[in-house]
Write an enzyme that holds these catalytic residues in place. Sequence first.
Site, PDB file in Angstrom:
ATOM      1  N   LYS A  28     -38.981  16.158 -11.654  1.00  0.00           N
ATOM      2  CA  LYS A  28     -37.586  15.934 -11.242  1.00  0.00           C
ATOM      3  C   LYS A  28     -37.283  14.443 -11.139  1.00  0.00           C
ATOM      4  O   LYS A  28     -36.255  13.973 -11.632  1.00  0.00           O
ATOM      5  CB  LYS A  28     -37.339  16.655  -9.909  1.00  0.00           C
ATOM      6  CG  LYS A  28     -35.918  16.564  -9.399  1.00  0.00           C
ATOM      7  CD  LYS A  28     -35.566  17.747  -8.524  1.00  0.00           C
ATOM      8  CE  LYS A  28     -36.266  17.730  -7.178  1.00  0.00           C
ATOM      9  NZ  LYS A  28     -35.756  16.693  -6.270  1.00  0.00           N
ATOM     10  N   GLN A 176     -36.248   6.420  -3.134  1.00  0.00           N
ATOM     11  CA  GLN A 176     -34.837   6.493  -3.529  1.00  0.00           C
ATOM     12  C   GLN A 176     -34.122   5.199  -3.169  1.00  0.00           C
ATOM     13  O   GLN A 176     -33.342   4.668  -3.965  1.00  0.00           O
ATOM     14  CB  GLN A 176     -34.166   7.674  -2.837  1.00  0.00           C
ATOM     15  CG  GLN A 176     -34.732   9.011  -3.283  1.00  0.00           C
ATOM     16  CD  GLN A 176     -34.105  10.186  -2.566  1.00  0.00           C
ATOM     17  OE1 GLN A 176     -33.229  10.016  -1.726  1.00  0.00           O
ATOM     18  NE2 GLN A 176     -34.539  11.379  -2.902  1.00  0.00           N
ATOM     19  N   ASP A 327     -42.947  15.610  -0.515  1.00  0.00           N
ATOM     20  CA  ASP A 327     -42.267  16.887  -0.779  1.00  0.00           C
ATOM     21  C   ASP A 327     -43.211  18.087  -0.660  1.00  0.00           C
ATOM     22  O   ASP A 327     -42.776  19.228  -0.800  1.00  0.00           O
ATOM     23  CB  ASP A 327     -41.644  16.869  -2.181  1.00  0.00           C
ATOM     24  CG  ASP A 327     -40.472  15.902  -2.257  1.00  0.00           C
ATOM     25  OD1 ASP A 327     -39.889  15.582  -1.201  1.00  0.00           O
ATOM     26  OD2 ASP A 327     -40.148  15.458  -3.372  1.00  0.00           O
ATOM     27  N   LYS A 354     -34.655  15.493   4.872  1.00  0.00           N
ATOM     28  CA  LYS A 354     -34.714  16.034   3.503  1.00  0.00           C
ATOM     29  C   LYS A 354     -33.601  17.075   3.333  1.00  0.00           C
ATOM     30  O   LYS A 354     -32.638  17.074   4.070  1.00  0.00           O
ATOM     31  CB  LYS A 354     -36.107  16.622   3.255  1.00  0.00           C
ATOM     32  CG  LYS A 354     -37.204  15.557   3.194  1.00  0.00           C
ATOM     33  CD  LYS A 354     -37.021  14.643   2.003  1.00  0.00           C
ATOM     34  CE  LYS A 354     -38.049  13.532   1.967  1.00  0.00           C
ATOM     35  NZ  LYS A 354     -37.702  12.491   1.001  1.00  0.00           N
ATOM     36  N   ARG A 358     -36.916  19.458   7.510  1.00  0.00           N
ATOM     37  CA  ARG A 358     -38.051  20.236   7.005  1.00  0.00           C
ATOM     38  C   ARG A 358     -39.122  20.471   8.045  1.00  0.00           C
ATOM     39  O   ARG A 358     -39.803  21.500   8.004  1.00  0.00           O
ATOM     40  CB  ARG A 358     -38.678  19.528   5.797  1.00  0.00           C
ATOM     41  CG  ARG A 358     -38.098  20.008   4.538  1.00  0.00           C
ATOM     42  CD  ARG A 358     -38.856  19.578   3.318  1.00  0.00           C
ATOM     43  NE  ARG A 358     -38.000  19.935   2.194  1.00  0.00           N
ATOM     44  CZ  ARG A 358     -37.986  19.350   1.033  1.00  0.00           C
ATOM     45  NH1 ARG A 358     -38.775  18.329   0.807  1.00  0.00           N
ATOM     46  NH2 ARG A 358     -37.177  19.764   0.098  1.00  0.00           N
TER      47      ARG A 358
HETATM   48  C1  S3P Z   1     -37.724  11.016  -4.802  1.00  0.00           C
HETATM   49  C2  S3P Z   1     -38.203  10.421  -3.676  1.00  0.00           C
HETATM   50  C3  S3P Z   1     -38.506  11.158  -2.438  1.00  0.00           C
HETATM   51  C4  S3P Z   1     -38.589  12.658  -2.647  1.00  0.00           C
HETATM   52  C5  S3P Z   1     -37.508  13.168  -3.546  1.00  0.00           C
HETATM   53  C6  S3P Z   1     -37.546  12.468  -4.894  1.00  0.00           C
HETATM   54  C7  S3P Z   1     -37.426  10.165  -5.965  1.00  0.00           C
HETATM   55  O1  S3P Z   1     -37.483  10.884  -1.505  1.00  0.00           O
HETATM   56  O2  S3P Z   1     -38.530  13.327  -1.414  1.00  0.00           O
HETATM   57  O3  S3P Z   1     -37.647  14.566  -3.763  1.00  0.00           O
HETATM   58  O4  S3P Z   1     -37.272  10.706  -7.077  1.00  0.00           O
HETATM   59  O5  S3P Z   1     -37.325   8.945  -5.803  1.00  0.00           O
HETATM   60  P1  S3P Z   1     -37.564   9.551  -0.608  1.00  0.00           P
HETATM   61  O6  S3P Z   1     -37.906   8.461  -1.514  1.00  0.00           O
HETATM   62  O7  S3P Z   1     -36.222   9.349   0.023  1.00  0.00           O
HETATM   63  O8  S3P Z   1     -38.637   9.862   0.399  1.00  0.00           O
END
Ligand code: S3P
Length: 450
Positions: A28, A176, A327, A354, A358
């Site tokens: 993803k 993120q 995750d 999340k 969670r």
């Molecule tokens: C992700 C980072 C994670 C993860 C999310 C996907 C990404 O979140 O939980 O499902 O693709 O950068 P965080 O970076 O906010 O922890």
Amino acid sequence: MPASAQARPLRAHRLSALNGTVAVPGDKSISHRALILGALALGETRITGLLEAEDVLNTAEAVRAFGARAIRVGKGSWHVHGTGVGGWNEPDDVLDFGNSGTGSRLMMGAMATTSVSAVFTGDASLRKRPMGRVLDPLKLFGAQYQGRAGGLMPVTLTGAAQPICVEHKVTVASAQVKSAMLLAALNAPGRSRIAQTTLTRDHTERMLTAFGAEISVEALADGGEVISLMGEAELKGVAVDVPRDPSSAAFPMVAGLIVPGSEVTLSGVLLNPRRTGLIETLLEMGAKIDIVNARGSGGEKIGDLVVHASSLKGVEVPPGRAPAMIDEYPVLAVAAAFAEGPTVMRGLEELRVKESDRLAAIIAGLRAAGIAVEELPDGMVVEGRGGDGVPGGGLVTTHMDHRIAMSFLTMGLASRLPMSVDDVSMVATSFPEFEELMRHLGAHFEAVEG
Ligand code: S3P
């Protein structure tokens, strides 16, 4: 939080063994990034193995709204024609990211240094999640936003007309946030430096390198790192072959471990070291997981995982490992219930924000299944009942969270009594093939009257 509009409850039954070879869908995180970088690049980006789940399809819609072309040419095969960095147009409608924190936050970063405005919204779960963690640091580039109190969506973001490069330390353990800052830096003249105190997944950095950005990463003495990125970048479209998602593989992996007599092979799974925390932890718990045919693919390590049913023992998971398996805690908690003795998990503050809270959802689910669990401020202690000792029989509230649904259905494949979840429809956000793939291995799921 209520279940989604057309809630679809499902029940999982115990069975004697899971067997077979399956390929989970594309990662993803990498799928979102491939579409976004493709939309920022010049020329054509050819993506294979794209995850065609709701979250990623919403990102495809969003890049189209900014003026890129994203064409589906076959299952998982997409061609993206980008506009070049700084070339995005203003969307003529609200952007709806559904359930996706990653899609929405990365897209906020990607548009923050282009002189356009866009309105971001999402479903009831996403509209409760904190956006200030991304939007506030994006103001350093010159962007401005207005949202609901606390930086909640719907949010209107206005990109900087004259962006400036930034030096910023990301203190929240979030790929993120880091990625949004890097994507914004692409159109800010000069060199931006984005430091992170916790090492989070590095797919953005890797992919930016592949698309031709001038980017370097320096390790810091405190265990963090600083990423330098030259702005006004010229990205060039490339081919991206998306490896299979370890966060989706986690469900058949744990199912193969807890259902006696199982042997399950998961092919072509991403083994980026910043994503393998669950495998490491399960191995420490005594899991028999062989990694075979390890190879490279598009700058990432991948391999096939051969999983054998195993007797697990409880462990203390190092809190520092959390970003590499953030995750995977819901399904780790399920594995922990089938282990002998307690499993201690800490450093999980991020789980509160999340797709659901969670930590609370996992604890409630475990208790519904008859498992004793102690809630800690930053984690939990799960009292494992051993391979044949998980009572089950509960109904789990999923709170619009796909991973809560998949985790407790996984539990029901080995608990004494069946496990039910109130809504499986959200699984389509990340893993639409979940039921079919698990059934292919032998799983028994049954629809439940609402
Ligand atoms: C992700 C980072 C994670 C993860 C999310 C996907 C990404 O979140 O939980 O499902 O693709 O950068 P965080 O970076 O906010 O922890």
